[in-house]
Design an enzyme around this catalytic site. Structure first.
Site, PDB file in Angstrom:
ATOM      1  N   ASP A   1      72.425  -9.673  74.818  1.00 31.56           N
ATOM      2  CA  ASP A   1      72.660  -8.416  75.528  1.00 31.56           C
ATOM      3  C   ASP A   1      74.172  -8.304  75.782  1.00 31.56           C
ATOM      4  O   ASP A   1      74.867  -9.321  75.813  1.00 31.56           O
ATOM      5  CB  ASP A   1      71.864  -8.459  76.836  1.00 31.56           C
TER       6      ASP A   1
ATOM      7  N   ASP B   1      76.136  -5.604  78.175  1.00 30.11           N
ATOM      8  CA  ASP B   1      76.516  -5.317  79.568  1.00 30.11           C
ATOM      9  C   ASP B   1      75.944  -6.391  80.490  1.00 30.11           C
ATOM     10  O   ASP B   1      74.742  -6.629  80.489  1.00 30.11           O
ATOM     11  CB  ASP B   1      75.930  -3.961  80.013  1.00 30.11           C
TER      12      ASP B   1
HETATM   13 MG   LIG Z   1      72.599  -6.169  80.473  1.00 29.08          MG
END
Ligand SMILES: [Mg+2]
Length: 266
Positions: free
Chosen positions: A13, A15
């Site tokens: 992932d 962010d």
């Molecule tokens: Mg995230």
């Protein structure tokens, strides 16, 4: 530097793992650089095109090509293109428009095209839109109630920024959904299986051979586990503290990646 568990490929992932807002997270980045395993980077964020993410990840010193970047906008564009949709009204930003156009889809973002000129698009695509207006919600509502397929990039209510949390695509989706009186036909982003499945295909591994690294329980971790992908929950993003560790031996929790490799028993 070895991973504490056997694993052939990583789903990462962005962010809250690579950066928080504009601030890089070195405790995760430095470890990722040392792991030579194949990686796909994925994000529910729909506002930027994949090339922007590739450049941003490369700027951190991590080598990646465009084929190993997945965004909810790209997934939406591929999904519509595969099913023969050629035209869409978009509540969203540049990244979403760019990815749809790259798949040959005619994009309209001006609500007057629907509200004043009376056009009826085949599809409505909703993502984060910092320029959201009442008219855009209204145009999307009209198109959906008159039969357009309703596609959402993701349903995250918020996303992390330096100062805390900002409203996400899910907040905008809720407005369109409420006005239109129906839920989207399909949601691209995590925890929906679409992004995870595309990532496993790119990496050519089975779910149990991969590891998902994410900061968000309800999207990254829950979504990965639904498909049987082991998951590492890092506390560098949206979640800072876990009150009750989940009862699942395939979920690992660590404050940072650096902590995970130095204290794998935590
Ligand atoms: Mg995230």
């Amino acid at each position: 530097m070895k991973l504490p568990i056997p694993c052939r490929a990583l789903l990462v992932d962005m962010d809250g793992v690579l950066w928080r807002g504009h601030t890089p997270i070195p405790e995760n980045i430095e470890v990722l650089k040392e792991w030579s395993l194949p990686k796909v980077f994925l994000t529910n964020n729909s506002t930027k095109g994949r090339a922007r993410y590739r450049d941003r990840i490369r700027a951190l010193g991590i080598e990646v090509d465009l084929d190993h970047i997945l965004t909810s906008s790209y997934a939406a564009a591929r999904w519509l293109q595969k099913r023969g949709y050629r035209q869409a009204f978009v509540v969203g930003e540049e990244g979403l428009v760019e990815e749809l156009e790259a798949q040959g889809i005619e994009v309209h973002t001006d609500p007057r095209w629907i509200l004043e000129e009376g056009h009826r698009p085949e599809a409505v695509v909703v993502g984060t839109d910092h320029g959201l207006t009442y008219e855009k919600i209204w145009a999307a509502q009209r198109a959906i109630t008159e039969g357009a397929i309703f596609v959402a990039t993701n349903s995250d209510a918020t996303y992390p920024v330096e100062s805390g949390l900002a409203p996400g695509a899910g907040t905008i989706l809720a407005a369109v959904q409420t006005a239109a009186g129906r839920a989207p036909h399909v949601i691209m982003g995590k925890p929906s299986p679409i992004l995870f499945t595309q990532a496993l295909e790119i990496l050519g591994v089975r779910p149990e051979e991969a590891l998902m690294i994410g900061d968000r329980w309800d999207t990254d971790i829950v979504g990965a586990r639904k498909l049987g992908i082991p998951a590492l929950w890092v506390l560098t993003g949206i979640t800072q503290k876990v009150e009750q560790p989940p009862d699942d031996p395939h979920i690992y929790i660590a404050r940072t990646l650096r902590d995970w490799i130095t204290q794998p028993s935590l």
